[in-house]
Scaffold this motif. Sequence first.
Motif, PDB file in Angstrom:
ATOM      1  N   CYS A 191       0.965  -1.150  -0.036  1.00  0.00           N
ATOM      2  CA  CYS A 191       0.094   0.032   0.258  1.00  0.00           C
ATOM      3  C   CYS A 191       0.924   1.257  -0.087  1.00  0.00           C
ATOM      4  O   CYS A 191       1.543   1.527   1.080  1.00  0.00           O
TER       5      CYS A 191
ATOM      6  N   ARG B 139      -4.682   8.022   1.811  1.00  0.00           N
ATOM      7  CA  ARG B 139      -5.754   7.607   2.532  1.00  0.00           C
ATOM      8  C   ARG B 139      -6.794   6.735   1.441  1.00  0.00           C
ATOM      9  O   ARG B 139      -7.277   5.760   1.727  1.00  0.00           O
ATOM     10  N   ASP B 140      -6.514   7.325   0.296  1.00  0.00           N
ATOM     11  CA  ASP B 140      -7.369   6.583  -0.880  1.00  0.00           C
ATOM     12  C   ASP B 140      -6.885   5.370  -1.004  1.00  0.00           C
ATOM     13  O   ASP B 140      -7.574   4.268  -1.293  1.00  0.00           O
TER      14      ASP B 140
ATOM     15  N   ILE C 241      -5.165   3.409   1.007  1.00  0.00           N
ATOM     16  CA  ILE C 241      -5.746   2.484   2.104  1.00  0.00           C
ATOM     17  C   ILE C 241      -6.799   1.872   1.771  1.00  0.00           C
ATOM     18  O   ILE C 241      -7.188   0.792   1.909  1.00  0.00           O
ATOM     19  N   ARG C 242      -7.917   2.789   1.498  1.00  0.00           N
ATOM     20  CA  ARG C 242      -9.281   2.232   1.325  1.00  0.00           C
ATOM     21  C   ARG C 242      -9.264   1.326   0.444  1.00  0.00           C
ATOM     22  O   ARG C 242      -9.861   0.173   0.153  1.00  0.00           O
ATOM     23  N   PHE C 243      -8.818   1.569  -0.733  1.00  0.00           N
ATOM     24  CA  PHE C 243      -8.761   0.663  -2.013  1.00  0.00           C
ATOM     25  C   PHE C 243      -8.148  -0.593  -1.427  1.00  0.00           C
ATOM     26  O   PHE C 243      -8.491  -1.569  -1.956  1.00  0.00           O
TER      27      PHE C 243
ATOM     28  N   ILE D  20      -7.951  -2.005   1.430  1.00  0.00           N
ATOM     29  CA  ILE D  20      -8.451  -2.781   2.235  1.00  0.00           C
ATOM     30  C   ILE D  20      -9.900  -3.247   1.592  1.00  0.00           C
ATOM     31  O   ILE D  20     -10.323  -4.558   1.748  1.00  0.00           O
ATOM     32  N   ASP D  21     -10.512  -2.479   0.700  1.00  0.00           N
ATOM     33  CA  ASP D  21     -11.649  -3.307  -0.133  1.00  0.00           C
ATOM     34  C   ASP D  21     -11.217  -4.456  -0.981  1.00  0.00           C
ATOM     35  O   ASP D  21     -11.868  -5.345  -1.230  1.00  0.00           O
TER      36      ASP D  21
END
Length: 68
Positions: free
Chosen positions: A24, A39-40, A42-44, A46-47
Amino acid sequence: MRYAVVIEQAEGNYSAYVPDLPGCVATADSVAAVETEIRDAIRFHIDGLKEDGLPVPAATSVADYVET
């Protein structure tokens, strides 16, 4: 969740990575921009783990400054 993020200055840009989420990473022209990008990322990240049925790693890393 709250993950530790390491931001490093490189030649001409900044890079960021998350020790608890191998792979990441993000890059950008400024610290503020790389914070937004990571931040984006991390979200991507985890998704993607969830979609693949993989466990999401716990946030265990801690970052701090040490004076010498």
